[in-house]
Write a protein that holds these residues in place. Structure first.
Motif, mmCIF file in Angstrom:
data_model
loop_
_atom_site.group_PDB
_atom_site.id
_atom_site.type_symbol
_atom_site.label_atom_id
_atom_site.label_comp_id
_atom_site.label_asym_id
_atom_site.label_seq_id
_atom_site.Cartn_x
_atom_site.Cartn_y
_atom_site.Cartn_z
ATOM 1 N N THR A 109 -3.052 -1.169 -8.838
ATOM 2 C CA THR A 109 -4.479 -0.873 -8.750
ATOM 3 C C THR A 109 -4.691 0.224 -7.715
ATOM 4 O O THR A 109 -3.754 0.668 -7.048
ATOM 5 C CB THR A 109 -5.277 -2.131 -8.373
ATOM 6 O OG1 THR A 109 -6.675 -1.819 -8.342
ATOM 7 C CG2 THR A 109 -4.841 -2.663 -7.013
ATOM 8 N N ASP A 110 -5.954 0.667 -7.587
ATOM 9 C CA ASP A 110 -6.251 1.709 -6.609
ATOM 10 C C ASP A 110 -6.868 1.169 -5.331
ATOM 11 O O ASP A 110 -7.156 1.934 -4.415
ATOM 12 C CB ASP A 110 -7.168 2.773 -7.222
ATOM 13 C CG ASP A 110 -8.522 2.202 -7.624
ATOM 14 O OD1 ASP A 110 -8.647 0.960 -7.716
ATOM 15 O OD2 ASP A 110 -9.461 2.998 -7.859
ATOM 16 N N ARG A 111 -7.076 -0.151 -5.271
ATOM 17 C CA ARG A 111 -7.669 -0.715 -4.057
ATOM 18 C C ARG A 111 -7.281 -2.174 -3.926
ATOM 19 O O ARG A 111 -6.877 -2.834 -4.899
ATOM 20 C CB ARG A 111 -9.195 -0.586 -4.084
ATOM 21 C CG ARG A 111 -9.855 -1.300 -5.268
ATOM 22 C CD ARG A 111 -11.369 -1.225 -5.166
ATOM 23 N NE ARG A 111 -11.832 0.147 -5.167
ATOM 24 C CZ ARG A 111 -12.063 0.861 -6.262
ATOM 25 N NH1 ARG A 111 -11.864 0.311 -7.460
ATOM 26 N NH2 ARG A 111 -12.490 2.085 -6.184
ATOM 27 N N ALA A 128 -3.013 5.442 -4.617
ATOM 28 C CA ALA A 128 -4.149 6.338 -4.787
ATOM 29 C C ALA A 128 -3.950 7.323 -5.938
ATOM 30 O O ALA A 128 -4.930 7.752 -6.562
ATOM 31 C CB ALA A 128 -4.397 7.113 -3.491
ATOM 32 N N HIS A 158 -10.598 -6.067 4.077
ATOM 33 C CA HIS A 158 -10.146 -7.043 3.083
ATOM 34 C C HIS A 158 -9.220 -8.102 3.665
ATOM 35 O O HIS A 158 -8.440 -8.703 2.935
ATOM 36 C CB HIS A 158 -9.432 -6.323 1.928
ATOM 37 C CG HIS A 158 -10.325 -5.437 1.120
ATOM 38 N ND1 HIS A 158 -10.674 -4.170 1.520
ATOM 39 C CD2 HIS A 158 -10.944 -5.635 -0.079
ATOM 40 C CE1 HIS A 158 -11.461 -3.621 0.616
ATOM 41 N NE2 HIS A 158 -11.642 -4.488 -0.371
ATOM 42 N N GLN A 202 -8.997 1.003 4.866
ATOM 43 C CA GLN A 202 -9.216 0.243 3.641
ATOM 44 C C GLN A 202 -8.890 -1.236 3.826
ATOM 45 O O GLN A 202 -9.662 -2.106 3.434
ATOM 46 C CB GLN A 202 -8.360 0.806 2.493
ATOM 47 C CG GLN A 202 -8.526 0.034 1.190
ATOM 48 C CD GLN A 202 -7.558 0.445 0.108
ATOM 49 O OE1 GLN A 202 -7.371 -0.252 -0.878
ATOM 50 N NE2 GLN A 202 -6.924 1.597 0.267
ATOM 51 N N ILE A 208 0.854 -1.196 0.000
ATOM 52 C CA ILE A 208 0.000 0.000 0.000
ATOM 53 C C ILE A 208 0.882 1.234 0.000
ATOM 54 O O ILE A 208 1.614 1.501 0.958
ATOM 55 C CB ILE A 208 -0.915 0.027 1.240
ATOM 56 C CG1 ILE A 208 -1.604 -1.305 1.454
ATOM 57 C CG2 ILE A 208 -1.923 1.165 1.130
ATOM 58 C CD1 ILE A 208 -2.600 -1.668 0.407
ATOM 59 N N VAL A 268 -0.831 -1.015 -4.519
ATOM 60 C CA VAL A 268 -2.042 -0.209 -4.329
ATOM 61 C C VAL A 268 -1.623 1.244 -4.164
ATOM 62 O O VAL A 268 -0.897 1.589 -3.222
ATOM 63 C CB VAL A 268 -2.829 -0.686 -3.095
ATOM 64 C CG1 VAL A 268 -4.109 0.138 -2.938
ATOM 65 C CG2 VAL A 268 -3.155 -2.171 -3.212
#
Length: 448
Positions: free
Chosen positions: A73-75, A38, A114, A110, A13, A36
């Protein structure tokens, strides 16, 4: 969920200086990595296997990674991954100097949705002692994970040599329990086989903070020597060299700006944590105070030099060389740089503030408060030059002949690291000044 020895994907992240170097290094060693991030600009560049930051070897490594080894990716994916490594930036408020952990809080929010019981969470970001337990562990338990796998594995690499140091430096690991520490050790084993296991989360958090606070402290004393020597009319470099020569105990550091996102931030995180526990560390605070004076000292020297050469500062053209926080090893990181403070102090006091850097992009030089220029254009008709970093390129392009041809003479040159000391000391047409030396005005010592 993957057992601990399953080569399942690892999510990283935050793909800045810390996260990207870790992500590509893990991928190089065979671990599938999901990055990940943003920022859509960063994601788009990485999707094309380009990096938006300067770190030797990263782009070359990106180009060699198979498409399924490193994805961006963004998430986080809905399916829990083997491990999540948090590498988001942490900061201190520029006014209060209190920790700003908003990016970390957002990342924890976030990832909490998950995870499952077998997902390892690793904090690599730098935080005040106690943050991992009070923020991350508490949040994971709120999500119903009774026994989270949680560890702190601080990053301690130097920018410009990050890929090499990731493999060479000992990796400090502190887990919330033995099971977490073992899982973290397994994750890093192929990348960093030299591992130092500490007793808990807090010890690992503090290792990173005291490493950087100690660096700040020893460099700070070198700067204190320089400021004292300047006031006393003594050459600090001569004093330090003589003190260190064939003598085993001082090991005094040479003067120079202490910057970067870590050294300008981490002492405050350490002071905050200690203060919350009732102890206020005076040595840590004093070192930071001294080191924060250095950019302002440089500005004072330039303004004094302009006055000594009969120039009106309000009409002066000033070139600042070195917008990144350091020149060697080379980086394009402007966080915690002397140039930012210099721009803030000179803005509105001089007619033109030009900026040059060998690797920082022009748009970032502009955001730092300068008019970006090539070195030749920057020198042309300038009244003063501030050389803030020790990038070796400046020794090649800022010779006495070039300066005499380009600058509006008599001119002022302030040299933070003494890069041009042999070239310019005693020059009759340049007021050459450096940190720790009383200075010269048109070939004569400056009065103190």
């Amino acid at each position: 969920m993957n057992p601990h020895n399953d080569p399942g994907p690892v999510a990283v992240i935050g793909l800045g200086y810390v996260g990207l170097t870790l992500a590509v290094s893990l991928a190089r060693e065979g671990t599938p990595v999901i990055g990940v991030e943003a920022d859509p600009t960063v994601r788009a560049a990485l999707a094309q296997r380009r990096s938006v930051l300067f770190e030797p070897g990263v782009e070359d490594l990106l180009a060699t990674l198979p498409a399924d080894r490193f994805t961006v990716t963004d998430r986080l994916p809905d399916t829990p991954v083997r491990a999540v490594v948090i590498c988001v930036g942490t900061a201190v408020d520029p006014h209060t100097r209190l920790p700003d952990l908003r990016h970390l809080e957002a990342a924890v929010q976030q990832i909490a949705a998950h995870l499952d019981e077998e997902t390892l969470v690793v904090l690599r970001s730098t935080v005040p002692v106690g943050t991992t337990r009070s923020l991350i562990l508490a949040r994971l338990r709120e999500r119903g994970i009774a026994r989270p796998l949680l560890a702190v594995c601080p990053e301690r690499t130097i920018q410009g040599r990050a890929l090499t140091e990731l493999a060479a430096l000992p990796q400090v690991i502190g887990g919330v329990d033995d099971r977490s520490a073992r899982r973290a050790a397994d994750l890093f084993s192929r990348l960093a086989p030299d591992q130092v296991i500490v007793s808990d989360l807090e010890a690992a958090e503090m290792v990173k903070l005291v490493c950087n606070a100690h660096t700040d402290l020893i460099y700070g004393f070198g700067n204190e020597v320089a400021l004292m020597a300047h006031s006393l009319g003594v050459d600090a470099h001569e004093v330090i060299d003589a003190a260190n020569l064939r003598y085993p105990r001082p090991d005094l550091s040479r003067p120079g700006f202490v910057g970067g996102s870590c050294l300008t931030k981490d002492p405050y995180l350490l002071m905050h944590a200690a203060g919350q526990a009732g102890y206020h560390p005076p040595m840590v605070a004093a070192a930071r105070t001294v080191n924060e004076q250095v950019p302002l000292f440089a500005v004072e020297q330039v303004l004094d030099g302009l006055a000594a050469t009969g120039r009106d500062a309000a009409q002066a053209r000033v070139l600042v060389c070195g917008i990144a926080y350091k020149g060697s090893p080379v980086t394009d990181d402007t966080r915690g740089s002397a140039s930012v403070e210099v721009a803030r102090a000179l803005r509105g006091r001089v007619a033109e503030l030009r900026g040059h850097d060998f690797v920082v992009a022009p748009e970032r030089i502009s955001r730092a408060g300068f008019s970006p220029v090539g070195i030749d254009d920057g020198l042309t008709d300038a009244d003063a030059v501030l050389l803030l970093v020790d990038h070796p390129g400046y020794r090649e392009v800022l010779g006495h002949r070039v300066l005499r041809e380009r600058l509006r003479l008599p001119a002022v040159v302030f040299d933070m690291w003494g890069v041009l000391a042999e070239e310019l000391a005693g020059a009759e047409d340049i007021d050459y000044r450096r940190l720790g030396v009383a200075g010269w005005t048109l070939g004569r010592p400056v009065a103190v």
